[in-house]
Design an enzyme around this catalytic site. Structure first.
Site, PDB file in Angstrom:
ATOM      1  N   GLY A  74       0.205   0.578  10.301  1.00 11.06           N
ATOM      2  CA  GLY A  74      -0.280   1.331   9.049  1.00 11.06           C
ATOM      3  C   GLY A  74      -1.865   1.391   9.246  1.00 11.06           C
ATOM      4  N   ARG A  90       2.525  -0.365  21.440  1.00  9.28           N
ATOM      5  CA  ARG A  90       3.620  -0.779  22.147  1.00  9.28           C
ATOM      6  C   ARG A  90       4.919   0.081  21.980  1.00  9.28           C
ATOM      7  NH1 ARG A  90       5.289  -6.590  19.769  1.00  9.28           N
ATOM      8  NH2 ARG A  90       5.373  -5.252  18.070  1.00  9.28           N
ATOM      9  N   THR A  91       5.020   0.343  20.794  1.00 14.64           N
ATOM     10  CA  THR A  91       6.221   1.232  20.404  1.00 14.64           C
ATOM     11  C   THR A  91       5.672   2.603  20.662  1.00 14.64           C
ATOM     12  OG1 THR A  91       6.975  -0.733  18.905  1.00 14.64           O
ATOM     13  CG2 THR A  91       7.969   1.661  18.752  1.00 14.64           C
ATOM     14  N   ASN A 115      -4.512   1.356  -1.602  1.00 15.86           N
ATOM     15  CA  ASN A 115      -5.286  -0.142  -1.472  1.00 15.86           C
ATOM     16  C   ASN A 115      -5.902  -0.622  -2.912  1.00 15.86           C
ATOM     17  OD1 ASN A 115      -7.472   1.236  -1.208  1.00 15.86           O
ATOM     18  ND2 ASN A 115      -8.386  -0.262  -0.172  1.00 15.86           N
ATOM     19  N   GLY A 131     -14.139  -6.532  12.443  1.00 16.29           N
ATOM     20  CA  GLY A 131     -13.804  -5.803  11.545  1.00 16.29           C
ATOM     21  C   GLY A 131     -14.537  -6.173  10.098  1.00 16.29           C
ATOM     22  N   LYS A 137       0.851  -1.200  -0.147  1.00 17.45           N
ATOM     23  CA  LYS A 137       0.064   0.048  -0.071  1.00 17.45           C
ATOM     24  C   LYS A 137       0.918   1.442   0.024  1.00 17.45           C
ATOM     25  CE  LYS A 137      -3.735  -1.978   2.578  1.00 17.45           C
ATOM     26  NZ  LYS A 137      -4.827  -1.584   3.681  1.00 17.45           N
TER      27      LYS A 137
END
Ligand code: ATR
Length: 274
Positions: free
Chosen positions: A128, A150-151, A68, A238, A47
């Protein structure tokens, strides 16, 4: 879902999956173009790479920085974008679109009846999908956005981008001290049965939100959704996002309204087997 939709509309078209090494992506896009494909969808990591590999970018791709959906040919492109051969025949060209961002909002409204304007949202994940969701939610005028990842540095980068693009939205990194209207999971935690919750319940309880959306659609009910449901939250997975990004791509390629019910049914049958 696309093949079911083509059949429902009587189009003799086919949707096929191809595995392409990122180093061959440019050749694959050019190949599809010269072989007369109507268009293609791309998934990670293509993408971002495809942004540089199409002849023109629709505003949706420019805005979200990812492609996309590609449409080949001439229709649907402004004359300024469509270069013309000396002989007067329109040149083959490719246009990149992004149908992911709008699909997030459509699915949240449809499946959770969430009014985003003025809402407080806790967004989990800054990859993303998390980045696109954060920027899109900010553009929908949510009141407050809390980013957890987390990061941490990746969440901080997104927060800085939002501060520039949507200065009226209050954005911060870390768990909220208040209740929220929505938690949105954009991490990959929950795909595997023994994954931990994407949310640290010691820092934020599911009792403090009204609704939870998990971008994961397989399994149909992640641990996050099951726990949220038990806590009395409205929940959705989702599938709606998957459906709506596909429906929009279908409309871009065919120029016809997507048969949404047919497409949803095909997804449910293929993914859940019923
Ligand atoms: P996508 O395009 O689906 O968003 P991605 O860019 O790889 O995929 O992002 C995956 C997201 O899930 C990230 O937010 C990632 O956190 P990091 O940015 O810290 O890598 C998150 N994620 C994946 N595995 C995780 C784990 N074991 N614990 C916590 N977060 C995880």
């Amino acid at each position: 879902m696309h093949n079911a939709a083509f059949a429902a509309l009587g189009l003799d078209w086919r949707y096929l999956a191809f595995e392409v090494d990122p180093k061959n992506l440019r050749a694959a896009i050019e190949g599809a173009k010269v072989m007369g494909f109507a268009g293609i969808n791309l998934t990670v990591p293509h993408k971002l790479l495809a942004m540089e590999m199409v002849d023109a970018l629709d505003d949706s791709a420019k805005q979200w920085g990812a492609v996309n959906t590609i449409k080949f040919g001439g229709a649907g492109v402004s004359p300024a974008d469509a270069s013309v051969h000396a002989g007067g025949k329109p040149a083959l060209h490719s246009v990149g679109f992004n149908t992911d961002a709008d699909a997030i909002v459509t699915a949240l409204r449809e499946d959770l009846k969430v009014e985003l304007r003025g809402a407080k949202v806790l967004l989990l994940g800054a990859g993303g999908a998390g980045r696109t969701a954060a920027l899109k939610l900010a553009s929908e005028d949510v009141a407050e956005l809390f980013l957890v990842n987390r990061t941490t540095s990746k969440a901080e980068e997104i927060a800085a981008e939002i501060k520039k693009q949507s200065p009226s939205v209050k954005v911060s990194v870390g768990y909220p001290k208040c209740g929220v209207d929505l938690i949105l999971n954009a991490t990959s935690l929950g795909l595997k049965p023994d994954d931990a919750l994407p949310l640290d319940e010691k820092q934020f309880s599911l009792n403090q939100t009204r609704a939870v959306y998990d971008m994961i659609y397989r399994p149909a009910e992640t641990k996050l959704l099951a726990t949220a449901k038990a806590a009395g939250c409205r929940t959705a997975n989702g599938l709606g996002m998957l459906l709506h990004q596909g429906a929009k791509a279908f409309e871009i390629w065919t120029g016809r309204p997507a048969p949404l019910a047919v497409m949803r049914r095909a997804l449910e049958q293929n993914i859940y087997g019923h």
